[in-house]
Design a protein around this motif. Structure first.
Motif, PDB file in Angstrom:
ATOM      1  N   TYR A 105      -5.967  -5.464   2.344  1.00 42.39           N
ATOM      2  CA  TYR A 105      -6.010  -6.139   1.052  1.00 42.39           C
ATOM      3  C   TYR A 105      -6.735  -5.289   0.007  1.00 42.39           C
ATOM      4  N   HIS A 106      -7.874  -4.720   0.372  1.00 44.34           N
ATOM      5  CA  HIS A 106      -8.618  -3.925  -0.601  1.00 44.34           C
ATOM      6  C   HIS A 106      -7.919  -2.594  -0.893  1.00 44.34           C
ATOM      7  N   ALA A 107      -7.249  -2.028   0.100  1.00 43.42           N
ATOM      8  CA  ALA A 107      -6.450  -0.824  -0.168  1.00 43.42           C
ATOM      9  C   ALA A 107      -5.337  -1.152  -1.156  1.00 43.42           C
ATOM     10  N   GLN A 108      -4.712  -2.314  -0.984  1.00 43.55           N
ATOM     11  CA  GLN A 108      -3.655  -2.756  -1.888  1.00 43.55           C
ATOM     12  C   GLN A 108      -4.187  -2.915  -3.311  1.00 43.55           C
ATOM     13  N   CYS A 109      -5.358  -3.519  -3.428  1.00 44.58           N
ATOM     14  CA  CYS A 109      -5.943  -3.748  -4.757  1.00 44.58           C
ATOM     15  C   CYS A 109      -6.189  -2.446  -5.514  1.00 44.58           C
ATOM     16  N   SER A 110      -6.408  -1.367  -4.789  1.00 42.66           N
ATOM     17  CA  SER A 110      -6.706  -0.092  -5.450  1.00 42.66           C
ATOM     18  C   SER A 110      -5.521   0.440  -6.249  1.00 42.66           C
ATOM     19  N   TYR A 111      -4.332  -0.117  -6.029  1.00 44.04           N
ATOM     20  CA  TYR A 111      -3.134   0.344  -6.747  1.00 44.04           C
ATOM     21  C   TYR A 111      -2.803  -0.525  -7.954  1.00 44.04           C
ATOM     22  N   ASN A 155     -11.286   1.498  -3.367  1.00 38.55           N
ATOM     23  CA  ASN A 155     -10.971   2.924  -3.243  1.00 38.55           C
ATOM     24  C   ASN A 155     -11.302   3.459  -1.850  1.00 38.55           C
ATOM     25  N   THR A 156     -12.372   2.932  -1.244  1.00 29.97           N
ATOM     26  CA  THR A 156     -12.723   3.357   0.112  1.00 29.97           C
ATOM     27  C   THR A 156     -11.645   2.931   1.101  1.00 29.97           C
ATOM     28  N   MET A 157     -11.188   1.697   0.983  1.00 32.49           N
ATOM     29  CA  MET A 157     -10.141   1.203   1.884  1.00 32.49           C
ATOM     30  C   MET A 157      -8.815   1.924   1.641  1.00 32.49           C
ATOM     31  N   ARG A 158      -8.593   2.375   0.417  1.00 28.43           N
ATOM     32  CA  ARG A 158      -7.384   3.143   0.122  1.00 28.43           C
ATOM     33  C   ARG A 158      -7.366   4.440   0.913  1.00 28.43           C
ATOM     34  N   VAL A 164       0.881  -1.175   0.000  1.00 33.71           N
ATOM     35  CA  VAL A 164       0.000   0.000   0.000  1.00 33.71           C
ATOM     36  C   VAL A 164       0.915   1.220   0.000  1.00 33.71           C
ATOM     37  N   PRO A 165       1.468   1.572  -1.157  1.00 38.81           N
ATOM     38  CA  PRO A 165       2.504   2.603  -1.217  1.00 38.81           C
ATOM     39  C   PRO A 165       1.936   3.999  -1.057  1.00 38.81           C
ATOM     40  N   ASP A 166       2.765   4.896  -0.511  1.00 36.09           N
ATOM     41  CA  ASP A 166       2.399   6.309  -0.588  1.00 36.09           C
ATOM     42  C   ASP A 166       2.921   6.834  -1.921  1.00 36.09           C
TER      43      ASP A 166
END
Length: 483
Positions: free
Chosen positions: A374-380, A474-477, A341-343
């Motif tokens: 996991y879902h934040a990661q998927c957003s990238y 996108n919400t978890m991101r 989950v990169p900045d």
């Protein structure tokens, strides 16, 4: 009564505006724009509740007393390392500047003459550590985010107890909340208390005992040092591969790890990281005791440099090293991270490398073990795939928990740090930079094994996911930026 209700309503409206007004002027101070914006959105949507969450989770300082001890330890480490002869490296051309960066950030020097072995097998790593502890003569230092006394780790902890009975001094640090969340923690504590092992919980959250800090500031390091001569570090915790969770066992979910065994001067650097954390938690100084031991130096050994990072460092040490190395890559970058989950700086470094022709690949789990991350990661994934990054999905139900990356044929990094905002800003981590074609080739072998088991995610496949999954990702991101 009606007038009282009117006044109460007016007061709440006024408080709402005051909270929003203060948030706009206070939150951006010393924060990344993405983090400040995430907090602002939360507070603007739900002002009072958002403000209360910010009071609990909004500051990244570990506290004045703890921070003062960390800085005292850092000063002692720098004073001890300034007089050491500096190891020199000439290739690749950027490596000397990386060594300087690491030393300026973490005060630990680049050191040659290390023998480094990679252990990809979960049970093999536990067995190797147990064997070293069983041979311990004078001291054992153990520091882990998660530790549990179960059927897999029992031989290790029994070896620790036996070492104390031989007269060796055994010190153990475990992260308080990290380990407390594991079934059997109360029994684990009883067993430790009944032994001669000196142990402490790291970053304890016990308000009734006057111990409280931001609860998601954690010590995520994994270090074992035996007799000051050999050390282990990497991604693996001290627990069985399903984390003692019935849900994981039912799903057949096991963690896949990579551990480095180190024999050489870098052991002293890992021991210094432990000494700093021990002093932070116990106020006991170990410098004199630790300086009495000198690790072996191996001819033609690997050059290594240890880099600590965490809330005590405002410079985000691991993020700076990771991005600097990725920008330096000329032909290949291979990344393995369970939580990617990169900045903005890391995302730009990775996608820029791919767009300038560097072969970039990322190994991640096909299914995540943590819903929000996991879902934040998927957003990238879409941005990475569009830039040309190849994403390899390690098959479920396994969790690819290894944390390492390699640059060209020259440099590899292994440690406890994920490539996410939590590891960069909120967790105490430890990384080790290794140089040389031989050691990088061994990382390549591990990466080849991952690739053979994984399937590659394509941009076309990813763009066909549902609108609901896009919304959820996108919400978890957005929540990932709350730091």
């Amino acid at each position: 009564m009606d007038r009282l209700l009117v006044l109460l309503g007016a007061g709440l409206v006024l408080l709402d505006y005051v909270v929003k007004f203060l948030a706009i002027g206070v939150l951006p101070s010393n924060r990344k724009p993405s983090s400040a914006m995430a907090w602002l959105i939360l507070i603007l949507i739900v002002p009072l509740a958002g403000f209360l969450v910010f009071l609990v989770l909004g500051r990244t300082s570990p506290g004045r007393g703890r921070l003062a001890r960390q800085r005292e330890a850092d000063a002692a480490i720098r004073a001890a390392t300034e007089g050491l002869p500096a190891s020199t490296v000439s290739a690749p051309a950027y490596l000397p500047s990386m060594a300087t960066l690491n030393y300026n950030l973490g005060s630990l020097p680049l050191q040659g003459g290390n023998q480094v072995d990679l252990i990809p097998g979960y049970h093999d790593a536990i067995a190797a550590m147990t064997a070293e502890v069983a041979a311990a003569e004078t001291s054992v230092e153990v520091e882990y985010y998660i530790a549990a006394w179960d059927e897999v780790t029992a031989p290790f902890f029994e070896a620790l107890v036996e070492a104390t009975e031989r007269g060796a001094r055994v010190r153990l640090l475990v992260d308080h909340l990290g380990s407390r969340g594991i079934p059997g923690y109360a029994e684990f504590v009883k067993r430790l208390d009944a032994s001669r092992i000196q142990w402490r919980p790291m970053l304890p959250v016990r308000p009734l005992k006057g111990e409280f800090q931001r609860p998601d500031l954690r010590n995520h390091r994994k270090i074992l040092v035996v007799d000051g001569r050999v050390a282990f570090m990497g991604s693996q915790n001290l627990i069985e591969p399903g984390y003692n969770k019935p849900k994981n066992h039912a799903a057949g979910r096991k963690w896949v790890e990579l551990v480095a065994r180190v024999d050489g001067p870098a052991v002293s650097a890992l021991r210094a990281v432990f000494a700093k954390d021990w002093f932070t938690e116990t106020h006991e100084r170990l410098g004199e005791e630790f300086s009495a031991s000198t690790p072996r130096t191996h001819a033609a050994g690997v050059t290594a440099q240890v880099l600590p990072s965490g809330p005590g460092y405002v410079t985000e040490n691991n993020l700076r090293l990771f991005t600097a190395l990725i920008y330096s890559a000329q032909s290949r970058v291979s990344l393995t991270s369970p939580y990617f989950v990169p900045d903005e700086p890391l995302l730009y470094a990775v996608t820029t490398a791919a767009r300038r022709g560097v072969e970039v690949e990322l190994f991640v789990s096909e299914e995540g073990d943590q819903f929000m991350v996991y879902h934040a990661q998927c957003s990238y994934y879409e941005a990475l795939l569009e830039a040309g990054v190849r994403i390899h999905l390690y098959p479920a139900p396994a969790v690819l928990h290894s944390k390492h990356f390699s640059i060209d044929d020259d440099v590899a990094v292994i440690g406890s740090s994920n490539m996410d905002m939590r590891s960069f800003a909120l967790n105490h981590e430890v990384s080790m930079m290794l140089t040389g074609a031989d050691v990088v080739a061994r990382f390549r072998k591990v990466e080849d094994d991952y690739r053979a088991l994984s399937r590659e995610l394509t941009l076309e496949e990813w763009q066909q996911r549902s609108h609901w999954q896009r919304y959820l990702d996108n919400t978890m991101r957005l929540t990932a930026a709350l730091q």
